[in-house]
Design an enzyme around this catalytic site. Structure first.
Site, mmCIF file in Angstrom:
data_model
loop_
_atom_site.group_PDB
_atom_site.id
_atom_site.type_symbol
_atom_site.label_atom_id
_atom_site.label_comp_id
_atom_site.label_asym_id
_atom_site.label_seq_id
_atom_site.Cartn_x
_atom_site.Cartn_y
_atom_site.Cartn_z
ATOM 1 N N PHE A 58 -6.391 2.221 2.889
ATOM 2 C CA PHE A 58 -5.633 2.830 1.802
ATOM 3 C C PHE A 58 -4.365 3.436 2.411
ATOM 4 O O PHE A 58 -4.407 4.452 3.091
ATOM 5 C CB PHE A 58 -6.495 3.889 1.123
ATOM 6 C CG PHE A 58 -5.938 4.424 -0.156
ATOM 7 C CD1 PHE A 58 -4.645 4.174 -0.567
ATOM 8 C CD2 PHE A 58 -6.747 5.204 -0.972
ATOM 9 C CE1 PHE A 58 -4.140 4.673 -1.751
ATOM 10 C CE2 PHE A 58 -6.266 5.721 -2.165
ATOM 11 C CZ PHE A 58 -4.953 5.459 -2.547
ATOM 12 N N GLU B 165 10.120 -5.883 -1.097
ATOM 13 C CA GLU B 165 8.874 -5.176 -1.411
ATOM 14 C C GLU B 165 8.458 -4.283 -0.239
ATOM 15 O O GLU B 165 8.674 -4.635 0.915
ATOM 16 C CB GLU B 165 7.749 -6.196 -1.646
ATOM 17 C CG GLU B 165 7.546 -6.589 -3.086
ATOM 18 C CD GLU B 165 6.924 -5.487 -3.936
ATOM 19 O OE1 GLU B 165 6.970 -4.303 -3.559
ATOM 20 O OE2 GLU B 165 6.401 -5.831 -5.001
ATOM 21 N N ASP B 166 7.860 -3.166 -0.545
ATOM 22 C CA ASP B 166 7.283 -2.322 0.505
ATOM 23 C C ASP B 166 5.972 -2.909 1.004
ATOM 24 O O ASP B 166 5.674 -2.876 2.196
ATOM 25 C CB ASP B 166 7.076 -0.885 0.008
ATOM 26 C CG ASP B 166 6.322 -0.844 -1.310
ATOM 27 O OD1 ASP B 166 6.481 -1.781 -2.116
ATOM 28 O OD2 ASP B 166 5.572 0.112 -1.542
ATOM 29 N N ASP C 68 0.136 -6.928 -1.460
ATOM 30 C CA ASP C 68 -1.291 -6.619 -1.363
ATOM 31 C C ASP C 68 -2.062 -7.788 -1.997
ATOM 32 O O ASP C 68 -2.319 -8.792 -1.332
ATOM 33 C CB ASP C 68 -1.495 -5.277 -2.095
ATOM 34 C CG ASP C 68 -2.867 -4.681 -1.914
ATOM 35 O OD1 ASP C 68 -3.807 -5.421 -1.631
ATOM 36 O OD2 ASP C 68 -3.025 -3.461 -2.070
ATOM 37 N N ARG D 32 4.904 9.589 -1.106
ATOM 38 C CA ARG D 32 5.968 8.593 -0.899
ATOM 39 C C ARG D 32 6.965 9.070 0.152
ATOM 40 O O ARG D 32 7.640 8.258 0.784
ATOM 41 C CB ARG D 32 6.734 8.336 -2.213
ATOM 42 C CG ARG D 32 5.937 7.653 -3.302
ATOM 43 C CD ARG D 32 6.894 7.219 -4.421
ATOM 44 N NE ARG D 32 6.208 6.930 -5.665
ATOM 45 C CZ ARG D 32 5.686 5.752 -5.991
ATOM 46 N NH1 ARG D 32 5.719 4.759 -5.148
ATOM 47 N NH2 ARG D 32 5.104 5.574 -7.165
HETATM 48 C C1 PRP Z 1 2.824 -1.376 -5.224
HETATM 49 C C2 PRP Z 1 3.844 -1.906 -4.248
HETATM 50 C C3 PRP Z 1 4.051 -3.323 -4.689
HETATM 51 C C4 PRP Z 1 2.720 -3.687 -5.320
HETATM 52 C C5 PRP Z 1 1.960 -4.604 -4.414
HETATM 53 O O1 PRP Z 1 3.480 -0.956 -6.365
HETATM 54 O O2 PRP Z 1 5.023 -1.147 -4.288
HETATM 55 O O3 PRP Z 1 5.096 -3.428 -5.637
HETATM 56 O O4 PRP Z 1 1.977 -2.473 -5.496
HETATM 57 O O5 PRP Z 1 0.667 -4.812 -4.898
HETATM 58 P P1 PRP Z 1 0.095 -6.237 -5.285
HETATM 59 O O6 PRP Z 1 0.475 -7.195 -4.206
HETATM 60 O O7 PRP Z 1 -1.394 -5.988 -5.342
HETATM 61 O O8 PRP Z 1 0.633 -6.619 -6.623
HETATM 62 P P2 PRP Z 1 2.755 -0.146 -7.524
HETATM 63 O O9 PRP Z 1 2.357 -1.097 -8.617
HETATM 64 O O10 PRP Z 1 1.691 0.729 -6.949
HETATM 65 O O11 PRP Z 1 3.926 0.746 -8.106
HETATM 66 P P3 PRP Z 1 4.916 1.730 -7.319
HETATM 67 O O12 PRP Z 1 5.776 0.847 -6.449
HETATM 68 O O13 PRP Z 1 5.673 2.403 -8.386
HETATM 69 O O14 PRP Z 1 4.065 2.658 -6.494
#
Ligand code: PRP
Length: 177
Positions: free
Chosen positions: A152, A99-100, A103, A165
């Site tokens: 943010f 995961e990046d 949150d 990105r």
């Molecule tokens: C982001 C990120 C994680 C997730 C973390 O993805 O890449 O996968 O949110 O958030 P959380 O811990 O609150 O669940 P996002 O759903 O924004 O999609 P993306 O990766 O396509 O930008």
């Protein structure tokens, strides 16, 4: 009047790369002879995943999943849905979920449940960044890069409304009214 945004560096590219060096060493120590299945979570993890796997000098396999969770541009809806399933069989494999950012933890928690039901031999999580103050559900991160403050965040794969990105640094957005 719509707010203006300023983008400020938070974690510079050099620090990101040094962090990935460390994570790759930790992962190599644990997975060298295991032919792990490394699963990236699209879209955000694609930059981190690409940098991480190129530091692993032993056989690995890769696949990607994609979930949708965010109700609007920056607030989670709390509902996680699988948008792209996994094509690779997981049963008996040593799986590392990449995961990046973790949150609220809802995405990672959902994916761990999804993967566990496929009966891997082992299942661990590697996250480049962690925002613990936002957690809604507990998630154990086995290989953690950096903790980030409750700002943010964009860049290095992380978007704001699908933009930013491609920024090489992790940045934060300052809204100006
Ligand atoms: C982001 C990120 C994680 C997730 C973390 O993805 O890449 O996968 O949110 O958030 P959380 O811990 O609150 O669940 P996002 O759903 O924004 O999609 P993306 O990766 O396509 O930008």
């Amino acid at each position: 009047m719509s707010p203006q945004a300023k983008i400020h560096p938070l974690i510079r590219r050099e620090k990101i790369q040094a962090t990935i060096d460390r994570l790759a060493s930790e992962i190599a120590r644990d997975y060298r002879d295991k032919n792990p299945l490394i699963i990236g979570v699209l879209k955000g993890s694609f930059v981190f995943m690409a940098d991480l796997v190129r530091r692993l000098d032993f056989p690995v396999e890769m696949d990607f999943v994609r979930v949708s969770s965010y109700g609007n541009q920056c607030e989670t809806s709390g509902k996680v849905k699988l948008v792209r399933c996994l094509a690779t069989p997981v049963k008996g494999r040593d799986v590392l979920l990449v995961e990046d950012i973790v949150d609220t933890g809802l995405t990672t928690s959902f994916l761990l449940g999804y993967l566990k039901r496929k009966r891997p031999n082992s299942l661990k999580v590697c996250a480049l960044t962690n925002k613990p103050c936002r957690r809604k559900t507990p998630v154990a991160i086995d290989y953690l890069g950096l903790e980030v403050p409750d700002k943010f965040i964009v860049g290095y794969g992380i978007d704001w409304d699908e933009k930013y990105r491609n920024l090489p640094d992790i940045c934060f957005v300052e809204m100006e009214c």
